[in-house]
Scaffold this motif. Sequence first.
Motif, PDB file in Angstrom:
ATOM      1  N   ALA A   1      11.737  12.109  41.621  1.00 39.10           N
ATOM      2  CA  ALA A   1      12.364  12.441  40.314  1.00 39.10           C
ATOM      3  C   ALA A   1      11.204  13.332  39.779  1.00 39.10           C
ATOM      4  O   ALA A   1       9.761  13.328  40.063  1.00 39.10           O
ATOM      5  CB  ALA A   1      11.957  11.185  39.641  1.00 39.10           C
ATOM      6  N   GLU A   2      11.866  14.251  38.653  1.00 37.40           N
ATOM      7  CA  GLU A   2      10.772  15.100  38.116  1.00 37.40           C
ATOM      8  C   GLU A   2      11.381  15.523  36.806  1.00 37.40           C
ATOM      9  O   GLU A   2      12.657  15.441  36.414  1.00 37.40           O
ATOM     10  CB  GLU A   2      10.603  16.570  38.872  1.00 37.40           C
ATOM     11  CG  GLU A   2      12.081  17.279  39.279  1.00 37.40           C
ATOM     12  CD  GLU A   2      11.760  18.438  40.102  1.00 37.40           C
ATOM     13  OE1 GLU A   2      11.839  19.672  39.737  1.00 37.40           O
ATOM     14  OE2 GLU A   2      10.872  18.359  41.277  1.00 37.40           O
ATOM     15  N   PRO A   3      10.473  15.852  35.855  1.00 34.27           N
ATOM     16  CA  PRO A   3      10.810  16.079  34.552  1.00 34.27           C
ATOM     17  C   PRO A   3      12.001  17.192  34.505  1.00 34.27           C
ATOM     18  O   PRO A   3      12.167  18.223  35.146  1.00 34.27           O
ATOM     19  CB  PRO A   3       9.696  16.578  33.694  1.00 34.27           C
ATOM     20  CG  PRO A   3       8.544  16.220  34.492  1.00 34.27           C
ATOM     21  CD  PRO A   3       8.996  15.952  35.851  1.00 34.27           C
TER      22      PRO A   3
ATOM     23  N   ILE B   1      11.152   3.925  39.715  1.00 33.88           N
ATOM     24  CA  ILE B   1      11.063   5.376  40.152  1.00 33.88           C
ATOM     25  C   ILE B   1      10.536   6.090  39.138  1.00 33.88           C
ATOM     26  O   ILE B   1       9.510   6.768  39.535  1.00 33.88           O
ATOM     27  CB  ILE B   1      12.758   5.963  39.800  1.00 33.88           C
ATOM     28  CG1 ILE B   1      13.746   5.383  40.651  1.00 33.88           C
ATOM     29  CG2 ILE B   1      12.753   7.372  39.552  1.00 33.88           C
ATOM     30  CD1 ILE B   1      15.350   5.440  40.326  1.00 33.88           C
ATOM     31  N   ALA B   2      10.031   5.826  37.873  1.00 34.55           N
ATOM     32  CA  ALA B   2       9.109   6.014  37.032  1.00 34.55           C
ATOM     33  C   ALA B   2       7.631   6.047  37.449  1.00 34.55           C
ATOM     34  O   ALA B   2       6.917   7.023  37.504  1.00 34.55           O
ATOM     35  CB  ALA B   2       9.514   5.633  35.456  1.00 34.55           C
ATOM     36  N   VAL B   3       7.500   4.837  37.931  1.00 37.38           N
ATOM     37  CA  VAL B   3       6.132   4.751  38.459  1.00 37.38           C
ATOM     38  C   VAL B   3       5.844   5.289  39.964  1.00 37.38           C
ATOM     39  O   VAL B   3       4.726   6.077  40.062  1.00 37.38           O
ATOM     40  CB  VAL B   3       5.926   3.202  39.047  1.00 37.38           C
ATOM     41  CG1 VAL B   3       4.704   2.822  39.591  1.00 37.38           C
ATOM     42  CG2 VAL B   3       5.852   2.434  37.453  1.00 37.38           C
ATOM     43  N   ALA B   4       7.118   5.303  40.621  1.00 37.11           N
ATOM     44  CA  ALA B   4       6.879   6.305  42.127  1.00 37.11           C
ATOM     45  C   ALA B   4       6.704   7.581  41.860  1.00 37.11           C
ATOM     46  O   ALA B   4       5.896   8.269  42.656  1.00 37.11           O
ATOM     47  CB  ALA B   4       8.130   5.771  43.063  1.00 37.11           C
ATOM     48  N   ALA B   5       7.332   8.114  40.891  1.00 46.34           N
ATOM     49  CA  ALA B   5       7.308   9.546  40.685  1.00 46.34           C
ATOM     50  C   ALA B   5       6.199  10.028  39.720  1.00 46.34           C
ATOM     51  O   ALA B   5       6.040  11.166  39.327  1.00 46.34           O
ATOM     52  CB  ALA B   5       8.549  10.210  40.448  1.00 46.34           C
ATOM     53  N   THR B   6       5.431   9.078  38.973  1.00 44.38           N
ATOM     54  CA  THR B   6       4.587   9.358  37.953  1.00 44.38           C
ATOM     55  C   THR B   6       5.406  10.033  36.886  1.00 44.38           C
ATOM     56  O   THR B   6       4.815  11.358  36.489  1.00 44.38           O
ATOM     57  CB  THR B   6       3.657   9.807  38.485  1.00 44.38           C
ATOM     58  OG1 THR B   6       3.018   9.348  39.662  1.00 44.38           O
ATOM     59  CG2 THR B   6       2.120   9.537  37.455  1.00 44.38           C
TER      60      THR B   6
END
Lengths: 362, 362
Positions: free
Chosen positions: A187-189, A258-263
């Motif tokens: 996941a990315e911004p 997902i937010a945690v895994a991809a920071t």
Amino acid sequence: MSEITDIAGPMPAAPDFAGVTCPAPLRDQPRVVMGHGGGGALSSELVQHIFAPAFGGDLLAGLGDSAAFTLGGARLAFSTDSFVVRPLFFPGGSIGDLAVNGTVNDLAMSGARAAYLSCGFILEEGVEVPLVSRVAEALGAAARSAGVEIATGDTKVVEAGRGDGVYLNTAGIGLVPDGVDIRPQRAEPGDVIIVSGAIGVHGVAVMSVRDGLEFGVEVESDCAALGGLVETMLAVTPDLHVLRDPTRGGLAAALNEIAVAATVGVVIQEHAVPVPAPVANACAMLGLDPMYVANEGKLVAFVPRADADAVLQAMREHPLGRESAVIGECVETHPGMVVARTGLGGTRVVDLPVGEQLPRIC
Amino acid sequence: MSEITDIAGPMPAAPDFAGVTCPAPLRDQPRVVMGHGGGGALSSELVQHIFAPAFGGDLLAGLGDSAAFTLGGARLAFSTDSFVVRPLFFPGGSIGDLAVNGTVNDLAMSGARAAYLSCGFILEEGVEVPLVSRVAEALGAAARSAGVEIATGDTKVVEAGRGDGVYLNTAGIGLVPDGVDIRPQRAEPGDVIIVSGAIGVHGVAVMSVRDGLEFGVEVESDCAALGGLVETMLAVTPDLHVLRDPTRGGLAAALNEIAVAATVGVVIQEHAVPVPAPVANACAMLGLDPMYVANEGKLVAFVPRADADAVLQAMREHPLGRESAVIGECVETHPGMVVARTGLGGTRVVDLPVGEQLPRIC
């Protein structure tokens, strides 16, 4: 103007949550509670503090729904789930459907098409053989429908009072297509977040027939195999970043993981999340938030912005994705945190659930 | 003269069992009994009359300890087992050791070296977290010892009184070497039957610490991963016909399954089967036949006669095969049936056990 810009465009700068602290570790609980099986923070702590250190290895720590590796030159995905749903049959499905579709979907969330399943039964002494037969037939029918073969199995029996009729475990193997690399860390911004349809349906359907809790509701479980929908999406672009089926812990748990895994940060528009009226009503009655209720035939996708319109269109043309909707986006701010823009223009944190709202839902 | 000729040479012509009839089908039982999990005729009827027809497909009907197939160009073996042993820790091992070694061994019985395992926990509410941790550590240690990685997992929790502390399921994937085709159907008349050591040890070790039954006995479970021993044997010849780990139902069940799968007769010399004195004594006390008691670190091999001396020698040089012994041979007569030459010169039929002598032994 595309629907994606509509969602992402008017969103204000995400608030600063730097001062928000996480709950204290729960791992010092002396005994297992139902919440350890709920897919939330307690489950996660079991994995992070007990299983991962004990087992070693990198794959388990990858936090994906399935593990991916190369063996004998083949790119494989491998996943397992146990199933303890109560009751065994519920509106729209059964433990047999869940056991097939749950594992098929975990593989699909790596982009893999499931090929073979194993199946382990733990039967309680005294359960009726015709009931076991009905479960087996549901399993077989679901496997044929998903295009997967049950290749190997095992049966154990435990004394009456040491089980609950039928517990199942399935594990599955699938092939990951070349060029596909789908995992939570990607996941990315800027990624657009799409959900494939209405949420909360499975959990409400099961609870509506739970002993002692029966209530009238016109929803059936969404339990379904998502391999075909994922293939449709991959035909648009192999570069899907993340796929996740929001089962236990619901959409809230999936987005938090997902937010945690991809920071990365995740922002969703609450009003854009499709919640059918019967689910909303049942949740209001039970005091639940639909964001935390399990789904068994939905996926959430993190898609590069440039591909999002085309992927959304393709999803809506698939029978299992007709109600697909863009619900938010991935941002640089508040990494590891999920926030929702509420209907009133406010913002709330969508936490990882700690334990379990609805026990034994799958 | 080789030991193999010693065994096979003086054996009289096998008797004619054409008049012996099989027990009536038991599948009409209305409820599941403990014996359905015993690895005997009742287990087999569940598979043949309920699971195989419901699931369809050819692999499950292959009767092997694991399924073998080609996926993405890789020759894979795939197997699963659930584990409900009571107590969780016993002399020489634990449910964690069994969960790793049981699946590793099922794969090894196809000649495959296990590469990845999945692991599913079903925990009972109220079980102590440190106990779960001990089980996880035993799993991890056994996996490292067997050279296999635990790649993916799942945890469910059921209410107190709906489980028994910890139930486990593992599934495993391994690569089958080129040129290796080991399965029960390949047994053929003339094959020499070798067992890799003393039988009955695991079952007696577990029963010696079972609640309400404790007795003093100086045996530890033989629980071990057999992948290395099988590699040693394959280095002698890739043409091993059949390998089987005689777990539930013991050596008797394993030999019967092979005799039926390959439509061959099996003759064993009872005195040649290694049974340690403590096992023989415990079995006498409990009214058991060691031939039916579970093993968790032994294998039985059907080997072409020309290779048998060399395979036996290689097995005896491996730490897990030091007490390997030739116990009989495969014959054309009485297909599907196992007979034993007794110490008194007589002959007895070694039936497939119907149910379960020792419940929840693995």
